[in-house]
Design a protein around this motif. Structure first.
Motif, PDB file in Angstrom:
ATOM      1  N   LEU A   1       0.821  -1.216   0.000  1.00  0.00           N
ATOM      2  CA  LEU A   1       0.000   0.000   0.000  1.00  0.00           C
ATOM      3  C   LEU A   1       0.848   1.257   0.000  1.00  0.00           C
ATOM      4  CD1 LEU A   1      -2.940  -0.978   2.305  1.00  0.00           C
ATOM      5  CD2 LEU A   1      -3.104   0.062   0.045  1.00  0.00           C
ATOM      6  N   VAL A   2       1.922   1.240   0.805  1.00  0.00           N
ATOM      7  CA  VAL A   2       2.799   2.412   0.871  1.00  0.00           C
ATOM      8  C   VAL A   2       3.380   2.698  -0.502  1.00  0.00           C
ATOM      9  CG1 VAL A   2       4.997   3.255   1.750  1.00  0.00           C
ATOM     10  CG2 VAL A   2       3.378   2.198   3.303  1.00  0.00           C
TER      11      VAL A   2
ATOM     12  N   ALA B   1       0.520   3.803  -3.026  1.00  0.00           N
ATOM     13  CA  ALA B   1       0.008   5.154  -2.760  1.00  0.00           C
ATOM     14  C   ALA B   1       1.061   6.203  -3.070  1.00  0.00           C
ATOM     15  CB  ALA B   1      -0.445   5.249  -1.313  1.00  0.00           C
TER      16      ALA B   1
ATOM     17  N   LEU C   1       1.264   6.804  -6.742  1.00  0.00           N
ATOM     18  CA  LEU C   1       0.123   7.585  -7.203  1.00  0.00           C
ATOM     19  C   LEU C   1       0.233   9.035  -6.754  1.00  0.00           C
ATOM     20  CD1 LEU C   1      -2.695   4.976  -6.644  1.00  0.00           C
ATOM     21  CD2 LEU C   1      -2.017   5.990  -8.800  1.00  0.00           C
ATOM     22  N   VAL C   2       0.693   9.233  -5.521  1.00  0.00           N
ATOM     23  CA  VAL C   2       0.864  10.600  -5.022  1.00  0.00           C
ATOM     24  C   VAL C   2       1.842  11.334  -5.924  1.00  0.00           C
ATOM     25  CG1 VAL C   2       1.856  11.999  -3.178  1.00  0.00           C
ATOM     26  CG2 VAL C   2       0.297  10.151  -2.617  1.00  0.00           C
TER      27      VAL C   2
ATOM     28  N   SER D   1       2.724  10.760  -8.956  1.00  0.00           N
ATOM     29  CA  SER D   1       2.295  11.048 -10.321  1.00  0.00           C
ATOM     30  C   SER D   1       1.096  11.976 -10.330  1.00  0.00           C
ATOM     31  CB  SER D   1       1.962   9.741 -11.047  1.00  0.00           C
ATOM     32  OG  SER D   1       0.966   9.073 -10.296  1.00  0.00           O
ATOM     33  N   GLY D   2       0.285  11.940  -9.275  1.00  0.00           N
ATOM     34  CA  GLY D   2      -0.926  12.758  -9.245  1.00  0.00           C
ATOM     35  C   GLY D   2      -0.658  14.220  -9.062  1.00  0.00           C
ATOM     36  N   VAL D   3       0.256  14.570  -8.180  1.00  0.00           N
ATOM     37  CA  VAL D   3       0.435  15.973  -7.836  1.00  0.00           C
ATOM     38  C   VAL D   3       1.063  16.766  -8.966  1.00  0.00           C
ATOM     39  CG1 VAL D   3       0.574  15.555  -5.374  1.00  0.00           C
ATOM     40  CG2 VAL D   3       2.643  15.481  -6.741  1.00  0.00           C
TER      41      VAL D   3
ATOM     42  N   ARG E   1       0.190  16.488 -12.169  1.00  0.00           N
ATOM     43  CA  ARG E   1      -0.587  16.404 -13.384  1.00  0.00           C
ATOM     44  C   ARG E   1      -1.343  17.664 -13.742  1.00  0.00           C
ATOM     45  NH1 ARG E   1      -4.880  14.682 -13.999  1.00  0.00           N
ATOM     46  NH2 ARG E   1      -5.169  14.995 -16.214  1.00  0.00           N
ATOM     47  N   PHE E   2      -1.643  18.476 -12.735  1.00  0.00           N
ATOM     48  CA  PHE E   2      -2.548  19.593 -12.992  1.00  0.00           C
ATOM     49  C   PHE E   2      -1.929  20.536 -14.002  1.00  0.00           C
ATOM     50  CE2 PHE E   2      -4.617  23.622 -11.727  1.00  0.00           C
ATOM     51  CZ  PHE E   2      -5.885  23.231 -12.103  1.00  0.00           C
TER      52      PHE E   2
ATOM     53  N   ILE F   1      18.998   5.938   5.290  1.00  0.00           N
ATOM     54  CA  ILE F   1      17.578   5.580   5.116  1.00  0.00           C
ATOM     55  C   ILE F   1      17.430   4.076   4.881  1.00  0.00           C
ATOM     56  CG2 ILE F   1      17.462   6.009   2.617  1.00  0.00           C
ATOM     57  CD1 ILE F   1      14.683   7.174   3.083  1.00  0.00           C
TER      58      ILE F   1
ATOM     59  N   LEU G   1      12.232  10.578  -2.513  1.00  0.00           N
ATOM     60  CA  LEU G   1      11.643  10.366  -1.190  1.00  0.00           C
ATOM     61  C   LEU G   1      12.007  11.523  -0.271  1.00  0.00           C
ATOM     62  CD1 LEU G   1      12.311   6.549  -0.628  1.00  0.00           C
ATOM     63  CD2 LEU G   1      10.351   7.665  -1.661  1.00  0.00           C
TER      64      LEU G   1
ATOM     65  N   ARG H   1       9.922  14.329  -1.373  1.00  0.00           N
ATOM     66  CA  ARG H   1       8.505  13.969  -1.470  1.00  0.00           C
ATOM     67  C   ARG H   1       7.920  14.441  -2.799  1.00  0.00           C
ATOM     68  NH1 ARG H   1       9.567  16.075   3.000  1.00  0.00           N
ATOM     69  NH2 ARG H   1       8.388  17.979   2.602  1.00  0.00           N
TER      70      ARG H   1
ATOM     71  N   TRP I   1      11.052   3.186  -3.022  1.00  0.00           N
ATOM     72  CA  TRP I   1      10.322   2.352  -2.055  1.00  0.00           C
ATOM     73  C   TRP I   1      10.662   0.870  -2.264  1.00  0.00           C
ATOM     74  CZ3 TRP I   1       8.484   4.006   2.244  1.00  0.00           C
ATOM     75  CH2 TRP I   1       7.939   5.278   2.355  1.00  0.00           C
TER      76      TRP I   1
END
Lengths: 595, 435
Positions: B14-15, B18, B21-22, B24-26, B28-29, B153, B204, B207, B218
């Motif tokens: 899940l990490v 997510a 997706l985070v 690639s999503g941020v 896109r706008f 890390i 990472l 972010r 990851w």
């Protein structure tokens, strides 16, 4: 609490182990939920298209159709705001969710590491019965693995080389330079050195030097007469020029060239005429013979006062250091030479001219002034004429008489016409003693030259015979303009005079508060006058004073605009702008018609 | 699958999902789209906030970190000290400075400065590049132990590990020198800073970044739970240089504070398989010598093969590596399909009005330089391979358990496994710690 656990026979490490297991389970659960929510939010974000939502588009369309309807406009803005706000709120959620994931992952790692610490791994080394054989076996396996790696690397590379190797096809399509709509395509030649023909016919359509082709100062096609650089009305683009200079822009095809300089180095900048995008910048360094430190120049002149020139294949620029440089249209240096640091009290300011395969350089100084014609391809001197004049800041003006090119070159105290083929002086006019900052003007039949504290003379372009002279309202920086049978002069004190070219009779005079450094230019029947504070006045090029418009440029302006392809290219103190013009509607804000 | 492992596996999945997706999503706008004739203002980059003082502060902190790491590893023999230092380094160099005070990436600046003297090498960059190497020459790879944020890390997520077999370590261990060689070659021909471009952890730290790289970061951390520090051991190009320097180090961390008692308790204590165990003499010395001679004779052949491989692969991959070649390839595609200005690069090129032949010429020039550089890189990899193969055939007799100086990251985990350490600390009777 500890008593309770003692009662239930739980030792402290068991208690901690239970706590950590709880943290693991709790964090795992939170991560699962947060991960699922975020994944959902991200998927929505991926497919979200708020700018193209039908409701918003419809509202905007309605508002554009009825711009006077405040309600529709407000509705469109509201929907636009809502769409953007929703998107950014979701984006904010995703960002914060990213932090939750990070913190959750850290907690999970910490708790899992804690459980490992509480239940340490007991290392019980096995009994090695035959270490020699084991070591030997391991080493052989390792050698084989190494060989396998190298074989895979070499084999893979060779396979890639054999399988994917394709002969590189030539990019053989014909060259097409993006053209400006409605204008002829002026493509630069692909080979700039070999067997090139002068492009003067095409250059006449562009604005290849200070005050245009030959320094005539105008074009026959119309140009915008209304704009506002403060509000952006009528402005195609406006960009900041990295380095300041008093030089003016030039235009060729869809390139706009300007120069600039800081306290140490000069530079040539090339902008896209359609978008204002800076295409390249060439900093002038490492020119053989260039002085280690630039000469001292006055602040009003700077190191890059001369306007560059282009022959349609290269762009040329000269600086107060004496560095003369030629670049092709990709910004690559073709040649550079130093002409010697000019002995000039304010700094060199004479601009370059181009005429039929000759780059004309007026290089006047306190002693040893010269007029040079250079080969644009190589920078080699074609002819070099010594000039018995004092330092000056004027630029030659060029015209053709009886099939030969002539250049009128002005300096203290003479106006001399030179044959551009040989450099030989054809005629000269004397008694022009003053610090000459203006350039001559010509209408093809006459040549006009003058400066404050000297006089203004009109002479025959063929033999230099003096036709008339005047000593009233004379310019000292802005050069005169001969257009439509009129001679326009603009002084540093703010007086603009229109004279009849034939007899010098004053047709009209207009006085404003602010003076002029920018030279008047013309397009069709309009004359452009930009004062030092940056107010551009457009007046009719006519024998009576007829104002057309006043257009704010937003800041001080000393450069002379360029006109090409129906656009006006204007350089202010910091910016370079392309002006396409606002519609001549009365509601055009910012443009105030003169009374 | 045990319950805890299931939780572990699901959480990780899940990490990773997510985060990807985070990332690639941020991004896109799209930019606000004004269709009213409004000219989008020219982008003005924000003022550069880095100052020389801040850069020198970073160099100072790096120096301090190296000194402290050496002190904890060799003088104090404190695993806890090294752990705290590595967390502090992760916070400062990783999260605060966002992974950009980085000796790993500085290799490229140094190479660029060497091949293109006009670009020069800033003193601070030279310091960031050299200081860890100098430290490795003096006290071993303490940079990896306590100062490197990329290592820190990965170190934090180590959970359970199993020793990797020697053949796998040798196989994967060839990747870093290969990566180093080709990254350096790419910098030398102007193909960009590949080490930075494909840094899996910088996304990472910030972010933000390409979704693929975030996922890679990851995934490496996930692998790092059972194969400790996979990036450091099997990818890091700077680790190659550190390993060489550490081989020659004047002093180095030791497992036992005084003498090895052959208890074998440390044998599997190192997550990085960097403990050399006592080696018996070779059973067949004549055969070993023969193999050594073969390896020596074959060494030049491997160098040549490597050079051929590099040369052969350069041309077909040029369009994916060098920007000039990529531009020419895109222009060719556009010319053949008739669809113009399909990318920003071709749009800018066409807007510049430069002739297409110029792109072709740049492409040819780039390919020529890339072939030469990759041939050198391949030859170098072949040389490293030959040396390693020879080293594997050579067996030096070893009586005690000692760190492998080239591989040991000086993390100090082995201290706790040595009974002599407890004697040194006074927690164990000296007599019981004797063999």
């Amino acid at each position: 609490m500890s008593e309770r656990f003692e009662q239930s026979n739980l030792s402290s490490w068991q208690l901690w182990s239970a706590i950590l297991r709880g943290v693991v389970a709790g964090t795992g659960f939170v991560l699962c939920v947060a991960g699922a929510v975020l994944a959902l939010a991200c998927l929505q974000l991926r497919h979200a298209d708020p700018l193209n939502s039908p409701a918003r588009l419809e509202a905007i369309r309605a508002a554009q159709q009825s711009p006077q309807n405040a309600e529709l406009v407000a509705r469109a803005r509201e929907l636009d705001l809502l769409a953007r706000r929703a998107f950014f709120a979701q984006q904010y959620l995703v960002r914060r969710g990213g932090w939750i994931l990070w913190i959750g992952a850290a907690l999970l790692f910490g708790a899992l590491s804690g459980t490992r610490w509480l239940q340490p791994r007991v290392v019980v080394p096995g009994l090695d019965t035959s270490p020699e054989e084991r070591v030997e076996r391991e080493r052989r396996a390792a050698q084989r693995a190494l060989t396998l790696y190298m074989s895979l690397l070499v084999g893979g590379a060779v396979a890639v080389g054999l399988v994917l190797r394709t002969p590189a096809p030539a990019v053989s399509a014909p060259l097409r330079t993006p053209s400006i709509a409605g204008e002829a395509t002026l493509a630069p030649a692909s080979d700039p050195v070999q067997s090139e023909e002068p492009l003067d016919d095409l250059l006449a359509q562009a604005w290849p030097a200070f005050r245009g082709y030959g320094g005539r100062g105008g074009v026959q096609s119309p140009a915008p007469t209304r704009w506002n650089l403060e509000t952006g009305e009528g402005v195609l683009w406006k960009v900041e020029v990295p380095r300041h200079a008093f030089s003016s822009p030039i235009v060729w095809s869809n390139f706009v060239f300007v120069t600039g300089a800081d306290s140490r180095h000069g530079a040539i900048y090339c902008f896209n005429a359609d978008s204002g995008q800076l295409l390249w910048e060439h900093e002038v360094r490492d020119v053989p013979g260039s002085p280690p430190t630039p000469p001292k120049v006055s602040e009003d002149t700077g190191l890059a006062a001369p306007t560059p020139a282009t022959d349609g294949r290269r762009v040329f620029a000269v600086f107060a250091t004496g560095d003369l440089i030629a670049c092709d249209f990709s910004g690559r240096r073709r040649w550079a030479r130093n002409l010697g640091v000019p002995k000039n009290p304010y700094g060199h300011a004479s601009s370059l001219q181009i005429y039929r395969g000759r780059l004309i350089v007026q290089y006047d100084q306190e002693t040893g002034g010269r007029l040079l014609a250079l080969d644009p391809r190589t920078g080699q001197t074609i002819w070099d004429v010594p000039r018995d004049v004092k330092a000056g800041w004027s630029t030659p003006v060029i015209w053709t008489a009886e099939g030969r090119g002539l250049a009128a070159v002005l300096a203290n105290p003479k106006l001399i016409a030179h044959d551009l083929e040989t450099g030989r002086a054809v005629w000269q006019v004397e008694h022009l003693e003053a610090e000459i900052g203006t350039s001559p003007a010509t209408d093809g039949e006459r040549v006009f030259a003058g400066n404050e504290y000297a006089r203004l003379v009109a002479v025959s372009a063929t033999d230099g015979k003096e036709l008339w002279s005047s000593d009233e309202d004379l310019p000292d920086v802005a050069s005169p303009l001969a257009w439509n049978g009129c001679l326009f002069t603009a002084t540093s004190g703010g007086i603009v005079t229109c004279r009849d070219v034939t007899d010098g009779r004053r047709l009209w005079l207009q006085e404003w508060d602010e003076g002029f450094y920018s030279s008047p230019i013309a397009a069709a029947d309009a004359v452009y006058l930009i004062d030092r504070k940056g107010l551009a006045r457009v007046v009719r090029a006519a024998r009576t004073f007829e104002p057309i418009s006043e257009n704010p440029c937003g800041e001080a302006c000393g450069a002379t605009p360029a006109i090409a392809h129906g656009r006006l290219y204007l350089r202010t103190a910091r910016f370079l702008a392309a002006i396409t013009g606002a519609p001549p509607a009365e509601s055009a804000s910012g443009n105030t018609s003169a009374p | 699958m045990p319950k805890r492992s299931r939780i572990w596996a699901w959480s990780w999945t899940l990490v990773v999902a997510a985060s990807v997706l985070v990332a690639s999503g941020v991004q896109r706008f799209p930019k606000p789209d004004f269709r009213s004739g409004y000219t989008v203002p020219q982008y003005t980059p924000p003022a550069v906030e880095r100052t020389a003082a801040r850069e020198w502060l970073d160099v100072g902190l790096l120096t301090g970190g190296l000194v402290l790491a050496g002190y904890f590893a060799l003088a104090r023999r404190s695993r806890r000290g090294l752990w705290i230092l590595s967390v502090a380094s992760l916070v400062w160099f990783g999260l605060v400075r966002k992974g950009c005070v980085c000796p790993v990436g500085s290799i490229q600046n140094v190479v660029l400065g060497l091949v293109s003297p006009a670009d020069g090498i800033p003193w601070t960059v030279a310091g960031i590049f050299l200081l860890p190497l100098v430290a490795a020459l003096v006290v071993g790879r303490v940079f990896c132990a306590g100062v490197c944020p990329l290592g820190a890390i990965q170190d934090l997520v180590i959970f359970r590990w199993r020793p990797l077999p020697l053949w796998l370590r040798q196989f994967l261990g060839m990747i870093p020198p290969t990566y180093l060689a080709f990254a350096v070659a790419n910098v030398a021909v102007g193909a960009g800073f590949w080490i930075c471009r494909y840094d899996p952890f910088v996304g990472l730290f910030r972010r933000s970044g390409p979704a693929g790289l975030i996922a890679l970061g990851w995934i490496l951390l996930l692998i790092g739970t059972v194969v400790p520090r996979p990036y450091c051991r099997f990818l890091c190009p700077y680790g190659v240089l550190l390993g060489w320097c550490s081989q020659l180090s004047r002093r180095h961390l030791t497992i036992s504070p005084d003498q090895c008692i052959q208890c074998r308790l440390c044998e599997e204590s190192c997550p990085f398989d960097a403990i050399r165990v006592p080696t018996p003499p070779h059973p067949d010395r004549a055969a070993a010598r023969r193999r050594m001679v073969y390896a020596l004779v074959l060494a030049p052949a491997w160098v040549v093969l490597g050079a051929v491989a590099g040369w052969a692969a350069a041309d077909p991959l040029a369009a994916k590596v060098h920007p000039d070649c990529a531009l020419a390839a895109e222009l060719r595609t556009e010319e053949s399909t008739g669809k113009k200005e399909q990318s920003w690069e071709t749009r800018v090129f066409r807007a510049s009005g430069r002739p297409l032949e110029q792109a072709e010429e740049a492409d040819r020039d780039a390919r020529r330089r890339l072939r030469r550089a990759w041939a050198w890189a391949g030859a170098w990899v072949g040389g490293v391979f030959a040396v390693r193969r020879i080293a594997l055939g050579r067996r030096s007799e070893l009586a005690d358990y000692v760190p492998d100086r080239g591989q040991c990251l000086s993390c100090g985990r082995c201290f706790a496994y040595c009974p002599r350490e407890y004697v040194r600390l006074g927690e164990l009777d000296g007599i019981r710690g004797q063999p």
